[in-house]
Design an enzyme around this catalytic site. Sequence first.
Site, PDB file in Angstrom:
ATOM      1  N   LYS A   1       0.850  -1.196   0.000  1.00 43.41           N
ATOM      2  CA  LYS A   1       0.000   0.000   0.000  1.00 43.41           C
ATOM      3  C   LYS A   1       0.885   1.245   0.000  1.00 43.41           C
ATOM      4  CE  LYS A   1      -3.863  -1.858   2.761  1.00 43.41           C
ATOM      5  NZ  LYS A   1      -4.962  -1.737   1.796  1.00 43.41           N
TER       6      LYS A   1
ATOM      7  N   ARG B   1     -10.145 -11.636   1.899  1.00 46.05           N
ATOM      8  CA  ARG B   1     -11.020 -12.662   1.307  1.00 46.05           C
ATOM      9  C   ARG B   1     -10.319 -14.019   1.278  1.00 46.05           C
ATOM     10  NH1 ARG B   1     -11.404  -9.027  -4.025  1.00 46.05           N
ATOM     11  NH2 ARG B   1     -11.160  -7.476  -2.397  1.00 46.05           N
TER      12      ARG B   1
HETATM   13  N1  BES Z   1      -8.032  -3.991   4.523  1.00 40.80           N
HETATM   14  C1  BES Z   1      -8.235  -3.555   3.207  1.00 40.80           C
HETATM   15  C2  BES Z   1      -9.580  -2.836   3.012  1.00 40.80           C
HETATM   16  C3  BES Z   1      -9.695  -1.510   3.673  1.00 40.80           C
HETATM   17  C4  BES Z   1      -9.130  -0.393   3.082  1.00 40.80           C
HETATM   18  C5  BES Z   1     -10.374  -1.373   4.845  1.00 40.80           C
HETATM   19  C6  BES Z   1      -9.256   0.842   3.679  1.00 40.80           C
HETATM   20  C7  BES Z   1     -10.493  -0.150   5.459  1.00 40.80           C
HETATM   21  C8  BES Z   1      -9.924   0.956   4.866  1.00 40.80           C
HETATM   22  C9  BES Z   1      -8.206  -4.724   2.226  1.00 40.80           C
HETATM   23  O1  BES Z   1      -7.412  -5.795   2.575  1.00 40.80           O
HETATM   24  C10 BES Z   1      -7.672  -4.182   0.938  1.00 40.80           C
HETATM   25  O2  BES Z   1      -6.537  -3.782   0.932  1.00 40.80           O
HETATM   26  N2  BES Z   1      -8.503  -4.152  -0.080  1.00 40.80           N
HETATM   27  C11 BES Z   1      -8.130  -3.620  -1.328  1.00 40.80           C
HETATM   28  C12 BES Z   1      -8.616  -4.575  -2.386  1.00 40.80           C
HETATM   29  C13 BES Z   1      -8.063  -4.313  -3.753  1.00 40.80           C
HETATM   30  C14 BES Z   1      -6.592  -4.656  -3.808  1.00 40.80           C
HETATM   31  C15 BES Z   1      -8.843  -5.149  -4.718  1.00 40.80           C
HETATM   32  C16 BES Z   1      -8.794  -2.248  -1.474  1.00 40.80           C
HETATM   33  O3  BES Z   1      -9.921  -2.087  -0.985  1.00 40.80           O
HETATM   34  O4  BES Z   1      -8.178  -1.347  -2.003  1.00 40.80           O
HETATM   35 ZN    ZN Z   2      -5.348  -5.537   1.922  1.00 37.19          ZN
END
Ligand code: BES
Ligand code: ZN
Length: 506
Positions: free
Chosen positions: A277, A351
């Site tokens: 990230k 997931r």
């Molecule tokens: N934990 C995150 C989702 C999330 C993001 C929760 C911001 C709360 C605040 C999850 O694991 C994630 O990183 N999801 C990605 C998915 C994408 C790579 C398809 C997202 O939401 O950007």
């Molecule tokens: Zn994630």
Amino acid sequence: MTTFALATEKSRFDCLIVPLFQEETLEKQVKELDALYDGAVSAVIDLEDFEAKPMQSTLLYTGDKNTVRILLIGLGKKKSLTVRSWKQAVGAAVISTQGKKFTKLAIYVPAHVKKEFGVKNAAQNTVVAAERASYAFDNHKTEKDARVKELESVHFLGIDGKEKRAWESGADAGEKLATAINNTRHLANTPPSTMTPAFLAKAAEKVGKEFPKVKVEVLNKADIQKLGMGCFLGVSQGSELPPKFIIMEYMAGGKADKPTVLVGKGITFDSGGLSLKPGSYMTDMKFDMLGAATVLGTIQAAAALGIKKNIVGLMPACENMPSGTSYRPDDILINMEGKSVLVDNTDAEGRLILSDALSYAKKYKPKEVIDFATLTGACMVALGNERSGLFSNEEKMVEKLEASSKEVGQQLWRLPLGPEYSEAIKSEVADVVNIGNVGGRGYGGASTAAAFLEFFTKDFDSESGEAAYPWAHIDLSCSYYSGKGKPWVRGGANGFGIETMISYFS
Ligand code: BES
Ligand code: ZN
Ligand code: ZN
């Protein structure tokens, strides 16, 4: 711990909180209070300095020895009173009095509040609102004076003799609920180098020690390997910390009754893994175990309240970290039921760990499964942080979850599952892929994530691909406040979901 009690004539308060409705004449008991303090309340109203608009507040000095101050707090119009607006007003009043370092509070409960919500329910929600408001995550501040002063006591006014028992029983339930809620919040607020999978497992074991009816089992890496949870293991393999699969069983229902299984995402820190990230997106990723913490808190609350249901909690817990041992984009992982998953992006890890937990749930032949996860940023983009996403094809579960959330002033918003989302997560090289979109990059991200989970709720032995159990998924887009929080609850984790589930089980 704050004590909650009905006020007696001898009670002394730092501040009496008097909630008032907009455009209404003062009710009888408020008139009596007003008379007691030489018209202090009506004087402010007559001057039109206070109109009781939602969240509006004014502090008055009474000149009285026992009740030195009164805080008027606005409830808005009588007809728009909801459990939610009442709790927000109570919470905001508590936080603003704490800001002034008052520790002995009293709250006047309007007759209309008791009439609308019922006495017991009003008590429970008032106590939860006050306790939730009073919590602050500030134990790391080294200067004691800079920390929020703990509330010592809250006394209630406006409860008559006939209502006493119902009020006290509701207040008692509220205290138990609030303890579980604030425990969940504290776990989630704890810094991620401390809040490891092992630490979370210990927190579950602590609940088991306090409530012998809660049986806790923690599966270690070797057990997880034996079960073949390849997706869960794949996510965890970049971290120095071993994964834990935490199981809490609270079987207080009928022997023959199938359990409700609650599944919670327990990523104790989500860096994104090799699909790292960007820095600003990594902030708050300690909260990525809130699904697991919500399940833990729900079971703690159910046990404390003696709810007569069979409830199982499954919490896969690990970190998602980048390193030489990390799982990689293009890896293919094998879930415990033998299904293959292509990793397109290591940041879509929730997931993956949930897929093994949803498979594991089948061993309970559950009545139903509800999972909680901070699963997608897309859900937050869609709904903001005052509603969580609800996904399910079971109309009865949707209705019941929506009604339960409303009863306690929480908000769920249904988002779709459907063939276009299920189609989007199909892969050419594996059974499914861990990201998909409908129509463009990231489009429909909350629903494709839900469709991925839905895939693993199937009974893979049935030819027609029927569901193994009725299932609902809650994407916890409103489970924490980044930064400063709201007037009625401080920043950080807010405990969303626990009251909804307790109301669901009651
Ligand atoms: N934990 C995150 C989702 C999330 C993001 C929760 C911001 C709360 C605040 C999850 O694991 C994630 O990183 N999801 C990605 C998915 C994408 C790579 C398809 C997202 O939401 O950007
Ligand atoms: Zn994630
Ligand atoms: Zn995550």
